[in-house]
Design a protein around this motif. Sequence first.
Motif, PDB file in Angstrom:
ATOM      1  N   UNK A 113       0.727  -1.195   0.135  1.00 35.86           N
ATOM      2  CA  UNK A 113       0.225   0.294   0.233  1.00 35.86           C
ATOM      3  C   UNK A 113       0.944   1.262  -0.043  1.00 35.86           C
ATOM      4  N   UNK A 114       0.683   2.177  -0.790  1.00 36.89           N
ATOM      5  CA  UNK A 114       1.054   3.447  -0.561  1.00 36.89           C
ATOM      6  C   UNK A 114       0.207   4.553   0.129  1.00 36.89           C
ATOM      7  N   UNK A 115       0.802   5.299   0.863  1.00 27.83           N
ATOM      8  CA  UNK A 115      -0.007   6.484   1.639  1.00 27.83           C
ATOM      9  C   UNK A 115       0.559   7.789   1.820  1.00 27.83           C
ATOM     10  N   UNK A 116      -0.205   8.640   1.928  1.00 30.43           N
ATOM     11  CA  UNK A 116       0.341  10.086   1.860  1.00 30.43           C
ATOM     12  C   UNK A 116       0.180  10.791   3.161  1.00 30.43           C
ATOM     13  N   UNK A 117       1.024  11.640   3.373  1.00 33.00           N
ATOM     14  CA  UNK A 117       0.884  12.349   4.756  1.00 33.00           C
ATOM     15  C   UNK A 117       1.491  13.876   4.635  1.00 33.00           C
ATOM     16  N   UNK A 118       0.315  14.821   4.714  1.00 32.29           N
ATOM     17  CA  UNK A 118       0.623  15.981   4.308  1.00 32.29           C
ATOM     18  C   UNK A 118       1.721  16.478   5.212  1.00 32.29           C
ATOM     19  N   UNK A 119       2.749  17.168   4.372  1.00 30.70           N
ATOM     20  CA  UNK A 119       3.707  17.773   5.083  1.00 30.70           C
ATOM     21  C   UNK A 119       4.452  17.023   6.005  1.00 30.70           C
ATOM     22  N   UNK A 120       4.586  15.570   5.884  1.00 35.89           N
ATOM     23  CA  UNK A 120       5.104  14.741   6.626  1.00 35.89           C
ATOM     24  C   UNK A 120       6.702  14.616   6.604  1.00 35.89           C
ATOM     25  N   UNK A 121       7.361  14.119   7.576  1.00 36.15           N
ATOM     26  CA  UNK A 121       8.672  13.791   7.292  1.00 36.15           C
ATOM     27  C   UNK A 121       9.148  12.449   6.869  1.00 36.15           C
ATOM     28  N   UNK A 122       8.010  11.586   6.854  1.00 32.87           N
ATOM     29  CA  UNK A 122       8.518  10.243   6.417  1.00 32.87           C
ATOM     30  C   UNK A 122       8.180   9.222   7.566  1.00 32.87           C
ATOM     31  N   UNK A 123       7.142   9.402   8.046  1.00 30.42           N
ATOM     32  CA  UNK A 123       6.790   8.547   9.431  1.00 30.42           C
ATOM     33  C   UNK A 123       6.807   6.986   9.181  1.00 30.42           C
ATOM     34  N   UNK A 124       7.126   6.147  10.175  1.00 27.54           N
ATOM     35  CA  UNK A 124       6.816   4.866  10.045  1.00 27.54           C
ATOM     36  C   UNK A 124       5.601   4.317  10.690  1.00 27.54           C
ATOM     37  N   UNK A 125       4.694   5.374  11.275  1.00 32.94           N
ATOM     38  CA  UNK A 125       3.436   4.949  11.853  1.00 32.94           C
ATOM     39  C   UNK A 125       2.498   5.208  11.047  1.00 32.94           C
ATOM     40  N   UNK A 126       1.577   4.177  11.044  1.00 29.23           N
ATOM     41  CA  UNK A 126       0.468   4.097   9.855  1.00 29.23           C
ATOM     42  C   UNK A 126      -0.228   5.004  10.202  1.00 29.23           C
ATOM     43  N   UNK A 127      -0.966   5.751  11.553  1.00 29.80           N
ATOM     44  CA  UNK A 127      -1.902   6.562  11.753  1.00 29.80           C
ATOM     45  C   UNK A 127      -1.126   8.027  11.488  1.00 29.80           C
ATOM     46  N   UNK A 128      -0.064   8.162  11.168  1.00 30.73           N
ATOM     47  CA  UNK A 128       0.453   9.622  10.748  1.00 30.73           C
ATOM     48  C   UNK A 128      -0.231   9.710   9.231  1.00 30.73           C
ATOM     49  N   UNK A 129      -0.461   8.862   8.495  1.00 32.03           N
ATOM     50  CA  UNK A 129      -0.725   8.917   6.894  1.00 32.03           C
ATOM     51  C   UNK A 129      -2.242   9.297   6.834  1.00 32.03           C
ATOM     52  N   UNK A 130      -2.782  10.309   5.795  1.00 33.05           N
ATOM     53  CA  UNK A 130      -3.945  10.678   5.728  1.00 33.05           C
ATOM     54  C   UNK A 130      -4.816   9.790   4.549  1.00 33.05           C
ATOM     55  N   UNK A 131      -3.974   9.579   3.604  1.00 32.51           N
ATOM     56  CA  UNK A 131      -4.619   9.027   2.545  1.00 32.51           C
ATOM     57  C   UNK A 131      -4.056   7.469   2.341  1.00 32.51           C
ATOM     58  N   UNK A 132      -4.778   6.635   1.834  1.00 31.18           N
ATOM     59  CA  UNK A 132      -4.273   5.083   1.434  1.00 31.18           C
ATOM     60  C   UNK A 132      -4.713   4.938   0.158  1.00 31.18           C
ATOM     61  N   UNK A 133      -4.046   3.805  -0.743  1.00 28.16           N
ATOM     62  CA  UNK A 133      -4.323   3.221  -1.789  1.00 28.16           C
ATOM     63  C   UNK A 133      -4.899   2.015  -1.483  1.00 28.16           C
ATOM     64  N   UNK A 134      -5.618   1.307  -2.546  1.00 25.15           N
ATOM     65  CA  UNK A 134      -6.420   0.224  -2.472  1.00 25.15           C
ATOM     66  C   UNK A 134      -5.300  -1.175  -2.073  1.00 25.15           C
ATOM     67  N   UNK A 135      -3.813  -0.968  -2.624  1.00 28.10           N
ATOM     68  CA  UNK A 135      -2.778  -2.073  -2.454  1.00 28.10           C
ATOM     69  C   UNK A 135      -2.923  -2.576  -3.692  1.00 28.10           C
ATOM     70  N   UNK A 136      -1.744  -3.309  -3.884  1.00 26.29           N
ATOM     71  CA  UNK A 136      -1.246  -4.139  -5.036  1.00 26.29           C
ATOM     72  C   UNK A 136      -0.583  -5.289  -4.667  1.00 26.29           C
ATOM     73  N   UNK A 137      -0.880  -6.476  -5.237  1.00 26.07           N
ATOM     74  CA  UNK A 137      -0.404  -7.673  -4.562  1.00 26.07           C
ATOM     75  C   UNK A 137       0.987  -8.046  -5.133  1.00 26.07           C
ATOM     76  N   UNK A 138       1.917  -8.430  -4.169  1.00 27.05           N
ATOM     77  CA  UNK A 138       3.218  -8.834  -4.710  1.00 27.05           C
ATOM     78  C   UNK A 138       3.475 -10.229  -4.041  1.00 27.05           C
ATOM     79  N   UNK A 139       3.545 -11.170  -5.077  1.00 27.90           N
ATOM     80  CA  UNK A 139       3.969 -12.581  -4.656  1.00 27.90           C
ATOM     81  C   UNK A 139       5.346 -12.913  -5.146  1.00 27.90           C
ATOM     82  N   UNK A 140       6.105 -13.363  -4.377  1.00 28.03           N
ATOM     83  CA  UNK A 140       7.493 -13.862  -4.698  1.00 28.03           C
ATOM     84  C   UNK A 140       7.483 -15.254  -4.221  1.00 28.03           C
ATOM     85  N   UNK A 141       7.902 -16.015  -5.517  1.00 26.37           N
ATOM     86  CA  UNK A 141       7.957 -17.623  -5.411  1.00 26.37           C
ATOM     87  C   UNK A 141       9.309 -17.984  -5.118  1.00 26.37           C
ATOM     88  N   UNK A 142       9.576 -19.276  -4.378  1.00 22.27           N
ATOM     89  CA  UNK A 142      10.900 -19.633  -3.920  1.00 22.27           C
ATOM     90  C   UNK A 142      11.370 -20.669  -5.282  1.00 22.27           C
TER      91      UNK A 142
END
Length: 124
Positions: free
Chosen positions: A95-124
């Motif tokens: 998922x990507x997320x956007x935080x207005x004037x943010x500094x690059x937080x690692x905290x989910x709740x700091x982000x205001x907007x979220x995308x719907x997500x894209x699946x990544x699957x890595x096979x061994x």
Amino acid sequence: QVQLVESGGGLVQAGGSLRLSCAASGRTLSSYAMGWFRQAPGKEREFVVAISWSGRSTYYADSVKGRFTISRDNAKNTVYLQMNSLKPEDTAVYYCAADLYGLGSQVLNEYDYWGQGTQVTVSS
């Protein structure tokens, strides 16, 4: 309002690469810190990488340092996540997320907007 749409996910073998894109509409992303998070089945959503609104600072989870790179193209209103040397444990919805004037937080709740997500699957 900012709408975020991720793309670029898919199935790849271990050791391969993918580039995810996060395209924004509604507002320019130039004032937003952008983060990428991921969620594997049965696990909580976790921080992957973030870039400050100015683009001058980036932050990476230890698990992806040296393999993943975040970048932003404000002219295209898009943020990218280049993922190299992929491992099966990187399998998740990203998922990507956007935080207005943010500094690059690692905290989910700091982000205001979220995308719907894209699946990544890595096979061994």
